[in-house]
Design a protein around this motif. Structure first.
Motif, PDB file in Angstrom:
ATOM      1  N   PRO A  10      12.734 123.269 -51.709  1.00 15.51           N
ATOM      2  CA  PRO A  10      13.497 122.199 -51.060  1.00 15.51           C
ATOM      3  C   PRO A  10      14.838 122.691 -50.539  1.00 15.51           C
ATOM      4  CG  PRO A  10      13.400 121.879 -53.439  1.00 15.51           C
ATOM      5  CD  PRO A  10      12.494 123.021 -53.130  1.00 15.51           C
ATOM      6  N   LEU A  11      15.457 123.669 -51.231  1.00 14.89           N
ATOM      7  CA  LEU A  11      16.743 124.157 -50.755  1.00 14.89           C
ATOM      8  C   LEU A  11      16.612 124.795 -49.383  1.00 14.89           C
ATOM      9  CD1 LEU A  11      18.626 125.644 -53.823  1.00 14.89           C
ATOM     10  CD2 LEU A  11      19.213 123.685 -52.392  1.00 14.89           C
ATOM     11  N   GLY A  12      15.539 125.560 -49.223  1.00 15.56           N
ATOM     12  CA  GLY A  12      15.294 126.192 -47.935  1.00 15.56           C
ATOM     13  C   GLY A  12      15.133 125.156 -46.852  1.00 15.56           C
ATOM     14  N   LEU A  13      14.406 124.082 -47.170  1.00 18.53           N
ATOM     15  CA  LEU A  13      14.190 123.024 -46.179  1.00 18.53           C
ATOM     16  C   LEU A  13      15.517 122.348 -45.840  1.00 18.53           C
ATOM     17  CD1 LEU A  13      12.121 121.353 -44.549  1.00 18.53           C
ATOM     18  CD2 LEU A  13      12.127 119.738 -46.439  1.00 18.53           C
ATOM     19  N   LEU A  14      16.310 122.055 -46.881  1.00 15.24           N
ATOM     20  CA  LEU A  14      17.603 121.419 -46.635  1.00 15.24           C
ATOM     21  C   LEU A  14      18.492 122.319 -45.785  1.00 15.24           C
ATOM     22  CD1 LEU A  14      18.590 119.609 -49.944  1.00 15.24           C
ATOM     23  CD2 LEU A  14      17.910 118.636 -47.751  1.00 15.24           C
ATOM     24  N   ALA A  15      18.486 123.625 -46.089  1.00 17.10           N
ATOM     25  CA  ALA A  15      19.292 124.563 -45.317  1.00 17.10           C
ATOM     26  C   ALA A  15      18.857 124.552 -43.863  1.00 17.10           C
ATOM     27  CB  ALA A  15      19.163 125.969 -45.904  1.00 17.10           C
ATOM     28  N   LEU A  16      17.531 124.536 -43.661  1.00 21.57           N
ATOM     29  CA  LEU A  16      17.004 124.551 -42.297  1.00 21.57           C
ATOM     30  C   LEU A  16      17.397 123.269 -41.563  1.00 21.57           C
ATOM     31  CD1 LEU A  16      14.964 126.351 -40.555  1.00 21.57           C
ATOM     32  CD2 LEU A  16      13.390 124.484 -40.996  1.00 21.57           C
ATOM     33  N   GLY A  18      19.843 121.188 -42.366  1.00 24.57           N
ATOM     34  CA  GLY A  18      21.288 121.157 -42.201  1.00 24.57           C
ATOM     35  C   GLY A  18      21.707 122.018 -41.022  1.00 24.57           C
ATOM     36  N   GLY A  19      21.172 123.227 -40.967  1.00 29.30           N
ATOM     37  CA  GLY A  19      21.456 124.125 -39.854  1.00 29.30           C
ATOM     38  C   GLY A  19      21.028 123.505 -38.537  1.00 29.30           C
ATOM     39  N   GLY A  20      19.871 122.850 -38.560  1.00 24.78           N
ATOM     40  CA  GLY A  20      19.363 122.216 -37.347  1.00 24.78           C
ATOM     41  C   GLY A  20      20.271 121.108 -36.863  1.00 24.78           C
ATOM     42  N   VAL A  21      20.776 120.306 -37.811  1.00 23.70           N
ATOM     43  CA  VAL A  21      21.654 119.200 -37.426  1.00 23.70           C
ATOM     44  C   VAL A  21      22.963 119.743 -36.845  1.00 23.70           C
ATOM     45  CG1 VAL A  21      23.002 117.272 -38.310  1.00 23.70           C
ATOM     46  CG2 VAL A  21      20.622 117.543 -39.008  1.00 23.70           C
ATOM     47  N   LEU A  22      23.494 120.808 -37.462  1.00 18.06           N
ATOM     48  CA  LEU A  22      24.701 121.443 -36.925  1.00 18.06           C
ATOM     49  C   LEU A  22      24.449 121.962 -35.510  1.00 18.06           C
ATOM     50  CD1 LEU A  22      26.281 123.470 -39.875  1.00 18.06           C
ATOM     51  CD2 LEU A  22      27.145 121.425 -38.721  1.00 18.06           C
ATOM     52  N   ALA A  23      23.299 122.649 -35.355  1.00 19.21           N
ATOM     53  CA  ALA A  23      22.951 123.190 -34.045  1.00 19.21           C
ATOM     54  C   ALA A  23      22.842 122.053 -33.033  1.00 19.21           C
ATOM     55  CB  ALA A  23      21.640 123.958 -34.130  1.00 19.21           C
ATOM     56  N   LEU A  24      22.265 120.929 -33.480  1.00 20.93           N
ATOM     57  CA  LEU A  24      22.111 119.788 -32.588  1.00 20.93           C
ATOM     58  C   LEU A  24      23.476 119.254 -32.159  1.00 20.93           C
ATOM     59  CD1 LEU A  24      20.315 117.742 -31.182  1.00 20.93           C
ATOM     60  CD2 LEU A  24      20.300 116.390 -33.289  1.00 20.93           C
ATOM     61  N   GLY A  25      24.390 119.136 -33.146  1.00 23.01           N
ATOM     62  CA  GLY A  25      25.732 118.677 -32.826  1.00 23.01           C
ATOM     63  C   GLY A  25      26.388 119.581 -31.805  1.00 23.01           C
ATOM     64  N   PHE A  26      26.223 120.875 -32.000  1.00 23.87           N
ATOM     65  CA  PHE A  26      26.814 121.834 -31.073  1.00 23.87           C
ATOM     66  C   PHE A  26      26.200 121.686 -29.679  1.00 23.87           C
ATOM     67  CE2 PHE A  26      26.833 125.972 -28.996  1.00 23.87           C
ATOM     68  CZ  PHE A  26      28.207 126.213 -28.956  1.00 23.87           C
ATOM     69  N   ARG A 291       7.855 117.375 -44.888  1.00 22.19           N
ATOM     70  CA  ARG A 291       8.770 118.400 -44.397  1.00 22.19           C
ATOM     71  C   ARG A 291       8.652 118.556 -42.889  1.00 22.19           C
ATOM     72  NH1 ARG A 291       9.394 122.328 -48.636  1.00 22.19           N
ATOM     73  NH2 ARG A 291       9.159 124.052 -47.209  1.00 22.19           N
ATOM     74  N   LEU A 292       7.416 118.434 -42.415  1.00 19.46           N
ATOM     75  CA  LEU A 292       7.152 118.708 -41.001  1.00 19.46           C
ATOM     76  C   LEU A 292       7.840 117.698 -40.076  1.00 19.46           C
ATOM     77  CD1 LEU A 292       5.572 120.277 -38.839  1.00 19.46           C
ATOM     78  CD2 LEU A 292       3.669 118.721 -39.205  1.00 19.46           C
ATOM     79  N   LEU A 293       7.766 116.407 -40.417  1.00 15.78           N
ATOM     80  CA  LEU A 293       8.297 115.398 -39.493  1.00 15.78           C
ATOM     81  C   LEU A 293       9.813 115.504 -39.305  1.00 15.78           C
ATOM     82  CD1 LEU A 293       5.999 112.357 -40.395  1.00 15.78           C
ATOM     83  CD2 LEU A 293       5.836 113.877 -38.430  1.00 15.78           C
ATOM     84  N   PRO A 294      10.605 115.645 -40.403  1.00 17.54           N
ATOM     85  CA  PRO A 294      12.043 115.848 -40.181  1.00 17.54           C
ATOM     86  C   PRO A 294      12.320 117.118 -39.366  1.00 17.54           C
ATOM     87  CG  PRO A 294      11.625 115.299 -42.477  1.00 17.54           C
ATOM     88  CD  PRO A 294      10.289 115.500 -41.844  1.00 17.54           C
ATOM     89  N   ALA A 295      11.569 118.176 -39.632  1.00 20.21           N
ATOM     90  CA  ALA A 295      11.777 119.417 -38.879  1.00 20.21           C
ATOM     91  C   ALA A 295      11.493 119.181 -37.393  1.00 20.21           C
ATOM     92  CB  ALA A 295      10.888 120.519 -39.435  1.00 20.21           C
TER      93      ALA A 295
END
Lengths: 345, 258
Positions: A10-16, A18-26, A291-295
């Motif tokens: 789950p940590l890996g998924l959260l990191a991914l 979280g990173g995705g949301v940051l990338a989206l914001g950028f 996991r797939l749908l949020p990703a």
């Protein structure tokens, strides 16, 4: 660089995510800054906070208006469209057990286009609401056509894809017929640009409607995430594990049609996102849907916002249709993934 | 739980697949289902598991008409392992076994200790703990079959329906799986091709031919030379096995038609 996260990480998924949301914001910030004239990120940020009544920084009125009224709403609509199309693709691929399934391939986008074009050209009603309604009716007509031709659940997933191809051809032909016989020159130009997909002209009202539709649909889809996992071995296996297959299919096909119709009625038919993003997401987080749908949401949004930036800057003074960019950017990326996946086996 | 089928009939594609078939499996019993290819064994299992509605007749599990049970209530009582079900999804063996917990879990409920234990037990039951993290696609036919059975066991059913569970398995694992099914003391209905396996592992046997119920009884009553000739069109000799209870069948492959 890319690796598949082990199940139960789950940590890996959260990191991914979280990173995705940051990338989206950028990406969204970049989309608001980049254009015919570039606006510094600081100004973008202040324009947003000004409009949210958090700050009252003195800014160039035109710049502020461009950021808030044109570019930001456009970027957020693009993000929602990317997220929605990616979810649609993931769900259709799982329900039909076919890696090619997505709204574009199944003719749903074509049906929505036909409905919307009928409203624009034939003038059945007027205004955005009836345009959406036309797209909606068209999307459901296409779904009904595919369901009828593929004979519901009895025949295999391949027949559904064939029925979808037939539906695409039929509805595209109907659209062309309506345009050729009834449209004046200006209508024909509008329609053609819109058929290839365009984020031009979307503003905050579109964003609000889209946000409501996508958020609601996402809740329904997450609710059924476990159920979708059970479809991996087919309808009968799902049924034997307690899934009400008929009800789940109707609900999820309905949600998919709703999302597709809403998106197509606003920005036209954009292919490729629904096909590719779920595959990339599966590659990153595995096939289980919780996991797939949020990703898919995050990746689809980032992909679409980036594609929209590219469509606006690649030619000076011109905007490419978004569908052209999604294909040009997406295909090479997808090819690399396929190639790498082949090497790992 | 007992399984009772009363005069089941079922048509598909204009063909009568099953005609007036009745059977009864007592609680804890292993009931064998034998018959030539196309005799309706798989279709009968689908009707029993409630995946198809019979054209006529009814199925009762533990005295309850299954037409009145919801899909989920059914899945909490009954598990089915079909032949050769497969997937293109990139799932691990453990993911597949975890699917068996579907009827026990709410839409968003977390993964509980009971779920974990059921999965671990099921994997151990079929001897596949060591392969839990392998990707489904990379498993052999026999390993896939064992994982599907583990998936059914993780469902914690009271009744187990198995459609030719020993297909693809080597003899060691054929015996291991059928012993497992027998020793679980669940009520099981098992379609089998190997008649000696039926004689070895089943408490009673039902014989189907062309969708009709031909005979039912203990292996000694059902597995006769006359039945081999009439239903399976082969010549054979049936003797009491000197090594275990029940009959033993030898096929006479070069003899003139019996």
């Amino acid at each position: 660089m890319l690796h598949r996260l082990a199940p139960g990480e789950p940590l890996g998924l959260l990191a991914l995510l979280g990173g995705g949301v940051l990338a989206l914001g950028f990406c969204v910030a970049a989309a608001a800054g980049i254009g015919d004239f570039n606006i510094p990120l600081r100004t973008v940020f202040l324009a947003v906070t000004n409009n949210l009544d958090l700050t009252a920084a003195p800014l160039d009125r035109i710049e502020e208006s461009v950021v808030w009224n044109l570019r930001l709403s456009r970027a957020l609509v693009a993000a929602l469209c990317g997220a929605g199309l990616a979810i649609c693709g993931a769900i259709l691929q799982s329900l039909l057990r076919n890696p090619l399934a997505e709204p574009f391939v199944l003719g749903v986008s074509a049906g929505a286009s036909t409905g919307a074009v009928a409203v624009i050209v034939l003038g059945i009603g007027a205004g955005a609401v009836s345009l959406s309604f036309g797209a909606f009716a068209g999307a459901f007509a296409a779904f009904g056509f595919v369901a009828l031709l593929s004979n519901g659940t009895v025949s295999g997933p391949n027949q559904t894809i064939l029925a979808g191809v037939a539906a695409s051809q039929l509805f595209n032909a109907l659209t062309s017929y309506i345009v050729m016989t009834s449209a004046n020159a200006q209508q024909a130009r509008d329609v053609m640009f819109w058929l290839l997909g365009s984020f031009g002209g979307v503003r905050w009202p579109e964003f609000q409607l889209l946000l409501a539709v996508i958020a609601l649909s996402l809740v329904v889809c997450i609710w059924y995430a476990r159920t979708l996992d059970a479809f991996a071995f087919g309808d009968e296996e799902a049924a034997s594990m307690g899934v009400s297959v008929g009800r789940v299919r109707i609900v999820l096909f309905g949600v998919t049609a709703l999302m597709t119709a809403t998106i197509v009625s606003m920005v036209g038919a954009i292919g490729f996102v629904g096909l590719v993003v779920p595959h990339v997401a599966r590659f990153l987080v595995g096939p289980l849907h919780l996991r797939l749908l949020p990703a898919c949401v995050v990746l689809g949004a980032v992909f679409m916002v980036t594609a929209d930036i590219v469509s606006r800057v690649i030619l000076p003074q011109q905007t490419l249709p978004i569908g052209v960019v999604t294909a040009l950017v997406g295909v090479p990326f997808f090819s690399v993934l396929l190639y790498r996946a082949r090497n790992r086996m | 739980m007992s399984v009772v089928a009363e005069s089941l009939s079922w048509q598909a594609g204009g063909r009568q697949i099953l005609q007036d078939v009745s059977l009864r499996a007592e609680p804890g019993e292993t009931l064998g289902l034998i018959g030539p290819n196309g005799s309706g064994k798989s279709s009968l299992l689908r009707l029993l598991a409630g995946l198809r509605r019979p054209g006529a007749g009814r199925v009762e599990i533990d005295g309850q008409d299954i037409a009145r049970l919801s899909r989920r209530d059914m899945a909490l009582r009954v598990a089915l392992v079909q032949q050769q079900s497969t997937t293109e999804a990139n799932v691990t063996a453990r993911d597949v076994v975890r699917l068996g917990r579907t009827p026990h879990r709410g839409a968003l409920a977390g993964w509980t200790a009971a779920d974990e234990e059921a999965v671990a037990q099921a994997l151990a039951g079929v001897g596949m703990q060591h392969a839990a993290t392998r990707i489904w696609r990379t498993l052999s036919g026999g390993e896939r079959q064992r994982i599907q059975i583990a998936r059914a066991l993780a469902q914690k059913p009271s009744v187990l329906f198995l459609d030719e569970p020993t297909n693809h398995l080597d003899i060691e694992h054929q015996i291991a799986i059928l012993r497992l099914v027998r020793d679980l003391r669940l009520t099981s209905v098992v379609a089998l091709h190997d008649l000696n396996h039926a004689a070895t592992f089943c408490d009673r046997i039902v014989v189907l031919q062309k969708g009709r119920h031909i005979a039912a009884g203990t292996p000694d009553e059902v597995l006769t030379e006359d039945m081999l000739a009439r239903v399976f069109s082969v010549a054979g000799r049936v003797r009491p096995s000197p090594y275990r209870p029940g009959p033993e069948i030898h096929f006479l492959v070069d003899a003139p038609e019996a």
